[in-house]
Design a protein around this motif. Sequence first.
Motif, PDB file in Angstrom:
ATOM      1  N   ARG A   7      59.948  88.000  -7.288  1.00 44.94           N
ATOM      2  CA  ARG A   7      58.911  89.033  -7.337  1.00 44.94           C
ATOM      3  C   ARG A   7      57.530  88.410  -7.522  1.00 44.94           C
ATOM      4  O   ARG A   7      56.554  88.889  -6.944  1.00 44.94           O
ATOM      5  CB  ARG A   7      59.195  90.016  -8.473  1.00 44.94           C
ATOM      6  CG  ARG A   7      60.408  90.866  -8.248  1.00 44.94           C
ATOM      7  CD  ARG A   7      60.199  91.809  -7.076  1.00 44.94           C
ATOM      8  NE  ARG A   7      61.324  92.696  -6.913  1.00 44.94           N
ATOM      9  CZ  ARG A   7      61.227  93.984  -6.708  1.00 44.94           C
ATOM     10  NH1 ARG A   7      60.053  94.559  -6.598  1.00 44.94           N
ATOM     11  NH2 ARG A   7      62.308  94.718  -6.569  1.00 44.94           N
ATOM     12  N   GLN A  10      56.350  87.179  -4.129  1.00 48.45           N
ATOM     13  CA  GLN A  10      55.859  88.279  -3.304  1.00 48.45           C
ATOM     14  C   GLN A  10      54.524  88.798  -3.816  1.00 48.45           C
ATOM     15  O   GLN A  10      53.641  89.145  -3.026  1.00 48.45           O
ATOM     16  CB  GLN A  10      56.887  89.408  -3.274  1.00 48.45           C
ATOM     17  CG  GLN A  10      58.164  89.035  -2.574  1.00 48.45           C
ATOM     18  CD  GLN A  10      59.239  90.098  -2.736  1.00 48.45           C
ATOM     19  OE1 GLN A  10      59.084  91.042  -3.492  1.00 48.45           O
ATOM     20  NE2 GLN A  10      60.334  89.932  -2.001  1.00 48.45           N
ATOM     21  N   HIS A  28      56.405  95.335  -7.975  1.00 47.62           N
ATOM     22  CA  HIS A  28      56.806  93.971  -8.350  1.00 47.62           C
ATOM     23  C   HIS A  28      56.618  93.747  -9.850  1.00 47.62           C
ATOM     24  O   HIS A  28      57.505  93.198 -10.511  1.00 47.62           O
ATOM     25  CB  HIS A  28      55.998  92.936  -7.572  1.00 47.62           C
ATOM     26  CG  HIS A  28      56.242  92.944  -6.097  1.00 47.62           C
ATOM     27  ND1 HIS A  28      57.490  93.015  -5.537  1.00 47.62           N
ATOM     28  CD2 HIS A  28      55.382  92.892  -5.054  1.00 47.62           C
ATOM     29  CE1 HIS A  28      57.401  93.002  -4.224  1.00 47.62           C
ATOM     30  NE2 HIS A  28      56.113  92.944  -3.898  1.00 47.62           N
ATOM     31  N   ALA A  31      59.290  95.610 -11.763  1.00 48.72           N
ATOM     32  CA  ALA A  31      60.586  94.924 -11.703  1.00 48.72           C
ATOM     33  C   ALA A  31      60.601  93.706 -12.623  1.00 48.72           C
ATOM     34  O   ALA A  31      61.628  93.416 -13.248  1.00 48.72           O
ATOM     35  CB  ALA A  31      60.892  94.508 -10.271  1.00 48.72           C
TER      36      ALA A  31
END
Length: 101
Positions: A7, A10, A28, A31
């Motif tokens: 994450r 990204q 993100h 998470a």
Amino acid sequence: SLVIVGRLKQLFANFTSGEPFRRENAGHLRAIWIAMLVIEVSRYALLALAGLLITTFASDVHGAMSITVDFSTWGSILILIVLAEVFAEGARMKEEQELTI
């Protein structure tokens, strides 16, 4: 840990693209803090289970086990919660701005 690293990868890819306030970035960050929360709660559960097993099956227990609270981890989780909400609000404001003429 792999979820967090993936994450973050990204998230940084979105940052370098020049659009930090995207809905995906809030997801993100969300998470990441959920993964950190699961890791920390699992650590407490495993320590409690290990202490229970030791006191139940050990014939002579020398000293007591203690569960320590790591405030830096909990502080990091709280900061990530706030950052996720900031990015979600920033994305909402950006979308609203794009709709106005």
